[in-house]
Design an enzyme around this catalytic site. Sequence first.
Site, PDB file in Angstrom:
ATOM      1  N   GLY A   1     -19.408 -14.224 -24.139  1.00  0.00           N
ATOM      2  CA  GLY A   1     -18.520 -15.244 -24.562  1.00  0.00           C
ATOM      3  C   GLY A   1     -18.334 -15.403 -26.006  1.00  0.00           C
ATOM      4  O   GLY A   1     -17.610 -16.155 -26.774  1.00  0.00           O
ATOM      5  N   HIS A   2     -18.599 -14.171 -26.846  1.00  0.00           N
ATOM      6  CA  HIS A   2     -18.416 -14.061 -28.269  1.00  0.00           C
ATOM      7  C   HIS A   2     -17.798 -12.712 -28.352  1.00  0.00           C
ATOM      8  O   HIS A   2     -18.428 -11.847 -28.826  1.00  0.00           O
ATOM      9  CB  HIS A   2     -19.561 -14.242 -29.099  1.00  0.00           C
ATOM     10  CG  HIS A   2     -19.457 -14.673 -30.238  1.00  0.00           C
ATOM     11  ND1 HIS A   2     -19.524 -13.563 -31.509  1.00  0.00           N
ATOM     12  CD2 HIS A   2     -19.340 -15.817 -31.013  1.00  0.00           C
ATOM     13  CE1 HIS A   2     -19.288 -14.243 -32.717  1.00  0.00           C
ATOM     14  NE2 HIS A   2     -19.287 -15.616 -32.626  1.00  0.00           N
ATOM     15  N   PHE A   3     -16.524 -12.452 -28.480  1.00  0.00           N
ATOM     16  CA  PHE A   3     -15.531 -13.235 -27.912  1.00  0.00           C
ATOM     17  C   PHE A   3     -15.028 -12.485 -26.745  1.00  0.00           C
ATOM     18  O   PHE A   3     -14.646 -11.332 -26.856  1.00  0.00           O
ATOM     19  CB  PHE A   3     -14.458 -13.634 -28.836  1.00  0.00           C
ATOM     20  CG  PHE A   3     -14.829 -14.167 -30.209  1.00  0.00           C
ATOM     21  CD1 PHE A   3     -15.103 -15.801 -30.133  1.00  0.00           C
ATOM     22  CD2 PHE A   3     -15.160 -13.602 -31.242  1.00  0.00           C
ATOM     23  CE1 PHE A   3     -15.630 -16.346 -31.104  1.00  0.00           C
ATOM     24  CE2 PHE A   3     -15.777 -14.422 -32.592  1.00  0.00           C
ATOM     25  CZ  PHE A   3     -15.629 -15.701 -32.391  1.00  0.00           C
TER      26      PHE A   3
END
Length: 152
Positions: free
Chosen positions: A52-54
């Site tokens: 999720g990052h990124f």
Amino acid sequence: MNNEKIMDIRQIMEMLPHRYPFLLVDRILEIEPGVRLKAYKNVTMNENFFQGHFPGLPVMPGVLQLEALAQAGGAFVINSFDEPLHDKVFLFTGLNKVKFRRPVVPGDQLVLNVYYERHKLNIWRMRGIAEVDGQVTAQGEFSAAIADKGDM
């Protein structure tokens, strides 16, 4: 250096309470008790935070770079005592002068340098510098307290 020790992941896991996915120190390269510690974290695409990052642009969160420095700081403090710290835990109490200088991406080896500043009673102050290929990625001043696990 006379006080140099090298610790692998098994020895680190005996010392620190952190476990997957939050153990962020892979090896300790140098320790001068009461002076400094040098360790590293190998950053791979398999890190769960990259989901999720990124997406499409994997960057290690700065706060996790600081956590890696804090874990290295915990190992430093533990190795600076003459007696074992059974039933104790090392807790962050503050961060100052934090700066992020460059991204950390999969394939990087994050070198963690911790330097003693001072301590009084159970509060320790350290300076941390994280680097990749000799370039600073994150730095700051850290304070932490040694507390009894039973008091938590």
